[in-house]
Design a protein around this motif. Sequence first.
Motif, PDB file in Angstrom:
ATOM      1  N   ILE A  69       0.853  -1.188   0.000  1.00  0.00           N
ATOM      2  CA  ILE A  69       0.000   0.000   0.000  1.00  0.00           C
ATOM      3  C   ILE A  69       0.888   1.237   0.000  1.00  0.00           C
ATOM      4  N   SER A  70       0.432   2.246  -0.730  1.00  0.00           N
ATOM      5  CA  SER A  70       1.170   3.502  -0.766  1.00  0.00           C
ATOM      6  C   SER A  70       0.199   4.625  -1.090  1.00  0.00           C
ATOM      7  N   LYS A  71       0.649   5.843  -0.844  1.00  0.00           N
ATOM      8  CA  LYS A  71      -0.206   6.970  -1.210  1.00  0.00           C
ATOM      9  C   LYS A  71       0.631   8.119  -1.716  1.00  0.00           C
ATOM     10  N   ASP A  72       0.034   8.850  -2.617  1.00  0.00           N
ATOM     11  CA  ASP A  72       0.658  10.036  -3.194  1.00  0.00           C
ATOM     12  C   ASP A  72      -0.144  11.228  -2.704  1.00  0.00           C
ATOM     13  N   ASN A  73       0.394  11.942  -1.722  1.00  0.00           N
ATOM     14  CA  ASN A  73      -0.345  13.067  -1.138  1.00  0.00           C
ATOM     15  C   ASN A  73      -0.584  14.188  -2.153  1.00  0.00           C
ATOM     16  N   ALA A  74       0.347  14.360  -3.065  1.00  0.00           N
ATOM     17  CA  ALA A  74       0.194  15.430  -4.055  1.00  0.00           C
ATOM     18  C   ALA A  74      -0.977  15.153  -4.997  1.00  0.00           C
ATOM     19  N   LYS A  75      -1.224  13.871  -5.262  1.00  0.00           N
ATOM     20  CA  LYS A  75      -2.310  13.493  -6.160  1.00  0.00           C
ATOM     21  C   LYS A  75      -3.565  13.041  -5.418  1.00  0.00           C
TER      22      LYS A  75
END
Length: 125
Positions: A69-75
């Motif tokens: 799992i990962s996340k892209d805060n900018a997107k």
Amino acid sequence: QVQLVESGGGSVQAGGSLRLSCAASGYTYSGYSMGWFRQAPGKEREGVAAIGSDGNSSYADSVKGRFTISKDNAKNTLYLQMNSLKPEDTAMYYCAANRGTLRTVLLRSYAYMYWGQGTQVTVSS
């Protein structure tokens, strides 16, 4: 208004890979915990992987070493990279979010207020 929209599901053969995405809107992304859950026909919804607002992540034993799992805060987007897929991974996959770190309940569906509509993952043997 919080909205979560999943994408990336599909049909693959065992051993294959998929990457799910969850586009989030309507809230301050960085202050929320987010997770992936799945539900197969006739079974209860189960937590697969989640990441807290503090950056801590948690995985179900059945997917450890295979899913990330990962996340892209900018997107404002959450991802679930699924490798070495097995037929038992077949399910509807849902993205969920809730305010706060959630800590020990990261993989508990009752801890989440906001849910997406789901994306189907089918793994054939």
